[in-house]
Enzyme design. Structure first.
Site, mmCIF file in Angstrom:
data_model
loop_
_atom_site.group_PDB
_atom_site.id
_atom_site.type_symbol
_atom_site.label_atom_id
_atom_site.label_comp_id
_atom_site.label_asym_id
_atom_site.label_seq_id
_atom_site.Cartn_x
_atom_site.Cartn_y
_atom_site.Cartn_z
ATOM 1 N N HIS A 128 -0.047 13.827 -28.044
ATOM 2 C CA HIS A 128 -0.776 15.099 -27.998
ATOM 3 C C HIS A 128 -0.043 16.116 -27.122
ATOM 4 C CE1 HIS A 128 -4.302 17.796 -27.323
ATOM 5 N NE2 HIS A 128 -3.769 17.881 -26.121
ATOM 6 N N GLU A 129 0.376 15.688 -25.944
ATOM 7 C CA GLU A 129 1.026 16.619 -25.019
ATOM 8 C C GLU A 129 2.384 17.075 -25.554
ATOM 9 O OE1 GLU A 129 -0.554 17.944 -22.682
ATOM 10 O OE2 GLU A 129 -2.285 16.604 -22.673
ATOM 11 N N HIS A 132 2.044 19.807 -28.115
ATOM 12 C CA HIS A 132 1.973 21.178 -27.603
ATOM 13 C C HIS A 132 3.367 21.808 -27.540
ATOM 14 C CE1 HIS A 132 -2.225 21.586 -26.642
ATOM 15 N NE2 HIS A 132 -2.245 20.548 -25.834
ATOM 16 N N GLU A 190 -5.427 22.793 -29.126
ATOM 17 C CA GLU A 190 -5.790 21.417 -28.798
ATOM 18 C C GLU A 190 -5.985 20.581 -30.064
ATOM 19 O OE1 GLU A 190 -5.822 19.956 -25.821
ATOM 20 O OE2 GLU A 190 -5.061 21.860 -25.051
#
Length: 266
Positions: A128-129, A132, A190
């Site tokens: 997920h990070e 980004h 997100e």
């Protein structure tokens, strides 16, 4: 005079916006006004500052596990990102969090490991990070805030003499921009990072079903900020979004299982 200036400035801003339009990895249109090199430099500086302020973990096993998960995620990134030298640090801090920064930096806090208790759950957060970064969300956030603040400042200057009514109107517009533009963009980021991370973790050999399980555990606490006032989707929204996108990642993971090529970090 003011109307001509407004038209001229509007045309200029629209021209910049059109020139700066790009697409994210999921095909979403985005506005990117800041050179990526500048964001990368800022990311590196921020990471160096964090390393000087927060101690690294001295737990060798946990550090190796985190590095192993990161290496698997990095191995399935698009080629231009695979070629970069990524730095991964496990910080000795109780907060339940992790992050990735432009400039190829990944940070994980030891507190996260009390919740993400297996390799796949850690991979879900790390994917997920990194998502980004792949989607240039940092650049997009800066660009959106820049464009919004400039538009409000321009409107204020062109709207006549100062007055209590004028100040109140533009304060309201500022709040409207925050809740109507900037926070929804953050929630969109997100959700997009969740989906990118889901794809990355499956391709890297981690069970994608564990991503939804992680958010079920994260949602086990008390009341949270209303979704419309938050930069993050609610946990229920997040879980539903992940589960609705689970078919293809599960197929990818099953294929790796059949070939005995799943990840083995813990």
């Amino acid at each position: 005079m003011a109307s001509r200036l407004l038209r001229s400035t509007t045309i200029t801003l629209l021209g910049l916006a059109i020139a700066a339009c790009s697409s994210s990895p999921t095909g979403r249109n985005q506005l990117v006004l800041v050179p990526d090199d500048q964001l990368n430099e800022m990311g590196v500086q921020s990471f160096e500052q964090m390393k000087s302020e927060i101690p690294k973990s001295d737990n060798l096993k946990q550090t190796q596990n985190v590095q192993c998960v990161a290496d698997h995620i990095i191995s399935v990134l698009p080629e231009k990102y695979q070629k970069q030298a990524w730095e991964v640090v496990l910080f000795d801090d109780e907060q339940i969090n992790a992050f990735a920064l432009p400039g190829n930096k990944i940070g994980v806090y030891t507190g996260l490991l009390t919740v993400a208790t297996n390799q796949a759950q850690l991979a879900a957060v790390m994917g997920h990070e990194v998502g980004h970064v792949l989607a240039r969300h940092g650049n997009e956030r800066v660009s959106t805030q820049l464009a919004t603040s400039q538009a409000l400042a321009l409107g204020y200057e062109l709207s006549g003499e100062d007055s209590a009514v004028k100040s109140a109107v533009f304060q309201g517009l500022g709040v409207g921009a925050q809740y109507g533009i900037i926070l929804p963009f953050s929630r969109a980021h997100e959700t997009e990072a969740d989906l990118i991370g889901l794809d990355l973790m499956a391709k890297a050999g981690f069970d994608p079903e564990e991503s939804a399980e992680l958010w079920r555990k994260m949602g086990g606490g008390g009341a949270s900020t209303p979704e419309w006032m938050s930069t993050h989707p609610s946990n229920n929204t997040r879980i539903q979004s992940l589960e609705s996108a689970m078919a293809e990642p599960n197929k990818i993971y099953a294929s790796l299982q059949a070939k005995n090529q799943t990840a083995n970090c813990y």
